[in-house]
Design an enzyme around this catalytic site. Structure first.
Site, short mmCIF file in Angstrom:
data_model
loop_
_atom_site.label_atom_id
_atom_site.label_comp_id
_atom_site.label_asym_id
_atom_site.label_seq_id
_atom_site.Cartn_x
_atom_site.Cartn_y
_atom_site.Cartn_z
N LYS A 59 -58.22 17.03 58.39
CA LYS A 59 -59.25 17.01 59.43
C LYS A 59 -58.59 17.40 60.75
CE LYS A 59 -63.55 16.22 60.67
NZ LYS A 59 -64.61 17.19 60.32
N ASP B 184 -64.55 17.11 55.20
CA ASP B 184 -65.99 17.05 55.02
C ASP B 184 -66.50 18.26 54.25
OD1 ASP B 184 -65.13 18.46 57.24
OD2 ASP B 184 -66.77 17.83 58.55
N ASP C 261 -58.16 9.33 48.16
CA ASP C 261 -58.83 8.22 47.50
C ASP C 261 -60.31 8.53 47.32
OD1 ASP C 261 -59.40 5.76 46.41
OD2 ASP C 261 -58.86 4.59 48.17
N TYR D 63 -53.67 3.12 55.06
CA TYR D 63 -53.44 2.02 54.14
C TYR D 63 -52.12 1.30 54.43
CZ TYR D 63 -57.19 3.99 51.27
OH TYR D 63 -58.39 4.46 50.81
N ASP E 143 -62.43 10.01 43.61
CA ASP E 143 -63.56 9.28 43.04
C ASP E 143 -64.80 10.16 42.96
OD1 ASP E 143 -61.96 7.08 42.83
OD2 ASP E 143 -63.26 5.72 43.92
#
Length: 347
Positions: free
Chosen positions: A185, A217, A241, A135, A245
């Site tokens: 990751k 994952d 993020d 970001y 959610d």
């Protein structure tokens, strides 16, 4: 305490009104100020984060934020889009630590996308690094040697950035059940390998916290398979993020999740994790509970007022236990009615 209210776009002004209603009921010694942000600010000034708003934000002890996002401005230059306002505030105020609690309120077992017996075990905190990752990394468009367009966004973290968010997460785990899961990751990303190495090193300072690591994952799968295994999760900006959610739907609705974005001091920005929801703006049906719970986090983290923060959270829990539901939870209560119900429960 000086609190800056930034309603923003879409449903932001509607849910902010309910937070102000609750503040009035609490009758606390606070000074409130208002300013434009996001699409509302762009429409009025040509900038999503005007200098006046930023100046007020820097002077405030805490900021209560509604939402930004307005489809009318989706085609303007990226740096002028409404969403750039929240990124600018995070960067300018040094808000690097995002706390996103998720727990299932009693009575909402059937509202979760998960089986009731699985959902009822959810009580976790996601600690998301907020000032780095893709970001804030270098980004742009370029043309390859073959002549085709290519977009790029660089993911990067420095050792110091990882270290400071790790300390926040370990301290949070100390105040909860003493378990921290670091999500990355590292099997394919060098950024994640550095993340894992630094978090492992910081763990030496917290022998009372049990640290584990999980690939993102797998973490996404485990959040729906067995969310009760998690106490505190620490992860980077992008992964945090997405996972937060996902956690919101595990507890019933994105309209229930609050968040705190904290600096190295006591200043913080507090906001519901949902967006501006322009499709329902102005209809009086938005769920204000995430905004109200964000106010509770503001009082706790920036105001040092644990008693009133707990009172608000208990009032929200009571309202939900009594069967009060907005449209997002299959009910018929509107925004103002839900706010009134929380005030009544508070009293």
């Amino acid at each position: 305490m000086k609190i800056l209210l930034l309603p923003g776009d879409g449903i932001g002004p509607e849910i902010m009104a309910e937070a102000e209603k609750l503040l009035a009921a609490l009758d606390l010694p606070v000074t409130l100020d208002h300013a434009l942000v996001g699409g509302a600010a762009y429409a009025a000034t040509g900038y999503p984060l005007p200098a006046e708003t930023l100046e007020k934000a820097k002077a405030a002890d805490a900021i209560l934020f509604g939402a930004v996002g307005d489809p009318r401005f989706d085609t303007v230059e990226r740096h002028l889009r409404p969403e750039q306002a929240i990124l600018g505030l995070r960067a300018e105020l040094g808000l690097f630590a995002n706390l996103r609690p998720a727990r299932l309120f009693s009575g909402l077992e059937d509202s979760s996308a998960l089986r009731p017996e699985v959902a009822s075990a959810i009580d976790l905190l996601i600690v998301r690094e907020l000032n780095g990752d893709v970001y804030f990394g270098e980004k742009g468009m370029r043309t390859t040697d073959s002549g085709e367009k290519q977009g790029y966004d660089i993911m990067a973290y420095s050792e110091s950035e990882v270290r400071r968010i790790a300390h926040v997460a370990f301290k949070a785990a100390q105040g909860r059940r003493g378990r921290l899961c670091s999500v990355d990751k590292a099997n394919v990303l060098e950024t994640s390998q550095l993340w894992r190495d630094v978090v492992t090193d910081v763990a030496r300072d917290y022998p009372d916290v049990t640290l584990s690591h999980m690939y993102v994952d797998n973490a996404a799968m485990q959040l729906v398979r067995n969310p009760g295994q998690f106490d505190v999760i620490v992860t980077g900006n992008l992964f945090g993020d997405i996972l937060s959610d996902q956690a919101s739907m595990c507890v019933g609705s994105i309209g229930l999740l609050a968040s705190a974005s904290l600096s190295a001091g006591t200043q913080g920005l507090y906001e519901p994790i949902h967006g501006s929801a322009p499709d329902i703006a102005g209809q009086g049906i938005a769920n204000p509970l995430a905004m109200i719970l964000s106010l509770a986090m503001l009082l706790r983290h920036s105001g040092g007022d644990e008693a009133n923060a707990a009172r608000i959270e208990a009032a929200v829990a009571q309202v939900l236990a009594d069967g009060c539901r907005g449209a997002d939870l299959g009910g018929t209560m509107g925004t103002a009615a839900l706010g009134d119900a929380v005030v009544a429960a508070l009293n």
